[in-house]
Design an enzyme around this catalytic site. Structure first.
Site, PDB file in Angstrom:
ATOM      1  N   GLU A  67      23.673  26.710 -83.407  1.00  0.00           N
ATOM      2  CA  GLU A  67      24.234  25.274 -83.213  1.00  0.00           C
ATOM      3  C   GLU A  67      24.205  24.592 -84.421  1.00  0.00           C
ATOM      4  O   GLU A  67      25.308  23.859 -85.013  1.00  0.00           O
ATOM      5  CB  GLU A  67      23.232  24.504 -82.299  1.00  0.00           C
ATOM      6  CG  GLU A  67      23.611  24.640 -80.787  1.00  0.00           C
ATOM      7  CD  GLU A  67      22.874  25.728 -80.321  1.00  0.00           C
ATOM      8  OE1 GLU A  67      22.291  26.440 -80.904  1.00  0.00           O
ATOM      9  OE2 GLU A  67      23.160  25.920 -79.161  1.00  0.00           O
ATOM     10  N   HIS A 102      15.973  21.503 -70.906  1.00  0.00           N
ATOM     11  CA  HIS A 102      17.623  21.443 -70.883  1.00  0.00           C
ATOM     12  C   HIS A 102      17.819  19.891 -70.201  1.00  0.00           C
ATOM     13  O   HIS A 102      19.097  20.077 -69.711  1.00  0.00           O
ATOM     14  CB  HIS A 102      18.166  22.395 -69.987  1.00  0.00           C
ATOM     15  CG  HIS A 102      17.999  23.807 -70.556  1.00  0.00           C
ATOM     16  ND1 HIS A 102      16.866  24.273 -71.219  1.00  0.00           N
ATOM     17  CD2 HIS A 102      19.053  24.559 -70.667  1.00  0.00           C
ATOM     18  CE1 HIS A 102      17.117  25.543 -71.682  1.00  0.00           C
ATOM     19  NE2 HIS A 102      18.388  25.875 -71.451  1.00  0.00           N
TER      20      HIS A 102
END
Lengths: 346, 314
Positions: B47, B116
């Site tokens: 990322e 998450h």
């Protein structure tokens, strides 16, 4: 005969024809002198009573051959450079005026970033100088992105992505080198290895002491270069530039050097011995290059003296102007945040 | 995205599984076939690497769309978004701009547990230099995304996995929606409900239907659409008119989006309020895996209805 051959070899290394009038070489020497003078005068301004330069300030003295070597290879029309916070040297080498750089250190409106960036964040769009970044290793992926854009738009340009030996221990180093090689972008990663990340020696920070070997595993050339020898820097970086321009992808180069000053201004350098520093002074990149030019008959005493005098004057004048320049209008703190006006319709 | 990529060749899409897999949630289905691997690009799980790559590319003239599989994963690349995307323009004295869109699912999906299920809105909406957008309908998603792609500033585009299957009217013809402008979805006179994104779609909008149709309360419903810059005039004017306000967000209460909006309303609306502003938010706990615990921690239609009744003294 042996001496003549040595001179020939040096000429071949520097990529200049034997007929070189030495103009380009003298300009490189002058730029190294200018950077050194800029940094040493910055040190004085920072440390004298009534300090006019605030914040963190990291000097480049001792590493000049790397920035000037890159500038010799840099195509201003299509290449870009991005660096960490030790960014005064490359900014001057790429064409920033000492006044715009010094004014930024003073936080003045006439600074390259209008006083909003400071010593660690010197930017110049005109020079394709993408900064000056304060977070160690944070800018390495950006360099890959700039090179990605060069490939996407087929500009033929390359990106010089510089960082220190401390930055290779950040995760972004791993991610960025892998992405650059996967996408085969024209990015040249250059580690300016001055042997110590702030006060932590390479040996205490990297399990692999040969930092070139930290470039293993990315399927790209990775090698050490003597970062204090300008001709070597130009020749060795030049190979990576050629490779990148030919579409063959990125390279990773460790330019080994030494910084004469501390990490930043508050650093007493207790981690270094006198002997080590004296040894390093013997390999001062400016002296080395000066000797080389004299050997090749490209530099006279008069020329060297005149150059030094000119550079000293130029930096003194830059400091005088930066000192006299106005601070930014206090209301300008609200500008340059967003490019658009909101509500925004498109 | 397809329309904007056809309109401008500098726009490209990059992210995990966006190309050959056709998108982790099939958002980019067919785009690789249409635009090829030069413009629809798979990344490794890096990322910070590909977010930073996008930022670098944006500073020199491209218009990247960077997809995150989940905004929760941006906690590993916060430095790229906060220090680089948001600050480069300012630190360079306006010499560079960063026209880039970061997009992906934000907030609580379904049984993905604590790691998450982060709601990242206030992480980004507090940062000067960023624009934060959160659509609540398919129509808004398209109109807001098109403007975001054309915008010269870095846009944090907060979608929701839970809304990806929603159906709604989306015209074929060209349209865009403004950034930094709230949408008064229903005009009313008795109470203002402010929400955005999934909280708007799942809690505030259905609660309004109940309140209007079953309780006879004349609700003014406002969809913020953009969280930064906040369209303060629209919400202040509404609360001054209705004198009552309920904010609905599945973010946390403390240091969350609802609290931030409430703080903005407090002073300009103080003399106009007939009841304290209600802030409906998630419980102050990590998001649990268990379905019932997860449902219980979030706002709900019932909680919104109850809050509106409380501020209207019904």
């Amino acid at each position: 005969m042996a001496v003549a051959n040595e001179v020939e070899n040096r000429r071949a290394k520097s990529g200049k024809s034997p007929q070189s009038d030495g103009k380009a070489e003298r300009e490189r020497l002058r730029m190294m002198m200018l950077i050194r003078r800029f940094e040493e005068r910055t040190y004085q301004e920072y440390t004298k009573p009534g300090q006019k330069i605030g914040g963190f300030c990291h000097l480049y003295s001792g590493q000049e051959a790397i920035a000037v070597g890159i500038a010799a290879l840099f195509d201003k029309q299509r290449d870009y450079l991005i660096n960490g916070y030790r960014c005064h040297g490359h900014s001057l080498a790429l064409g920033m005026s000492p006044r715009a750089a010094m004014a930024e250190l003073f936080g003045k409106a006439t600074g390259c970033s209008k006083g909003k960036g400071g010593s660690m964040h010197l930017f110049s769009a005109e020079d394709h100088n993408l900064g000056g970044h304060g977070i160690v290793g944070g800018h390495i992926p950006l360099g890959v992105g700039v090179a990605f854009a060069q490939k996407y738009k087929r500009t033929g340009g390359v990106t010089f992505c510089l960082f220190g030996d401390g930055a290779i221990n950040q995760g972004t180093f791993n991610e960025a080198l892998n992405l650059a090689s996967l996408y085969k972008v024209p990015c040249i990663f250059i580690v300016e290895n001055n042997g110590v990340a702030m006060g932590t020696q390479v040996e205490r920070a990297s399990a692999e002491h040969d930092l070139a070997r930290r470039g293993c595993g990315f399927n790209m050339p990775h090698y050490n270069v003597d970062g204090n020898d300008l001709d070597t820097v130009i020749a060795e970086f030049g190979k990576a530039v050629e490779r990148a321009r030919n579409g063959e992808g990125p390279s990773y180069i460790v330019a080994n050097t030494y910084r004469f000053r501390g990490h930043s201004m508050s650093d007493a350098m207790k981690y270094r011995t006198k002997e080590e520093m004296q040894r390093a002074r013997q390999r001062d990149p400016i002296s080395l290059y000066e000797v080389a030019l004299r050997e090749r008959g490209l530099l006279t005493d008069e020329q060297a003296d005149a150059m030094e005098e000119e550079v000293n004057k130029l930096i003194d004048e830059a400091i005088r102007q930066a000192d006299a320049d106005p601070h930014p209008d206090i209301e300008d703190r609200f500008t340059d945040i967003l490019a658009e006006q909101y509500p925004l319709e498109k | 995205m397809i329309e904007e990529m056809e309109r401008d060749e500098n726009v490209f899409l990059m992210g995990e599984e966006v190309a050959e897999y056709n998108g982790a949630y099939k958002v980019s289905e067919g785009m690789l076939d249409r635009f090829g691997p030069q413009r629809v690009i798979d990344t490794p799980i890096s990322e910070a690497g590909f977010a930073g790559l996008g930022i670098g590319a944006a500073t020199v003239g491209l218009r990247p769309i960077i997809e995150f599989m989940s905004w929760s994963f941006t906690l590993v690349c916060l430095d790229q978004l906060v220090n680089n995307a948001a600050n480069i323009r300012y630190m360079s004295g306006g010499q560079f701009k960063v026209p880039i869109v970061f997009r992906g699912g934000n907030g609580i999906a379904h049984q993905l547990a604590a790691t998450h299920s982060h709601r990242v809105e206030t992480i980004y909406a507090r940062i000067p230099g960023l624009v934060v957008v959160s659509p609540s309908t398919p129509y808004d998603a398209k109109g807001l995304l098109k403007t975001s792609i054309r915008c010269d500033d870095p846009v944090i585009f907060l979608e929701s996995e839970m809304l990806l299957g929603d159906k709604g009217e989306v015209p074929d013809e060209e349209y865009t929606l403004p950034l930094g402008k709230a949408h008064v979805e229903r005009e009313g006179s008795e109470v203002t409900i402010i929400s955005y994104g999934k909280s708007m779609a799942r809690f505030a909008r259905p609660a309004t239907k109940v309140l209007v149709e079953e309780e006879g309360i004349d609700v003014e419903l406002i969809d913020l659409r953009t969280l930064r810059p906040l369209d303060l005039p629209t919400i202040v004017n509404s609360v001054k008119k209705t004198n009552r306000c309920v904010i609905v967000s599945e973010d946390y209460g403390y240091c969350g989006m609802g609290g931030a909006i409430l703080a903005q309303l407090q002073k300009p609306c103080f003399d106009y309020l007939d009841a304290p502003i209600e802030n409906i938010h998630s419980d102050e706990i990590p998001v649990p895996f268990n379905h019932y615990m997860e449902q219980a921690m979030m706002p709900s239609v019932e909680k919104v209805v109850a809050a509106v009744k409380e501020v209207t003294y019904r």
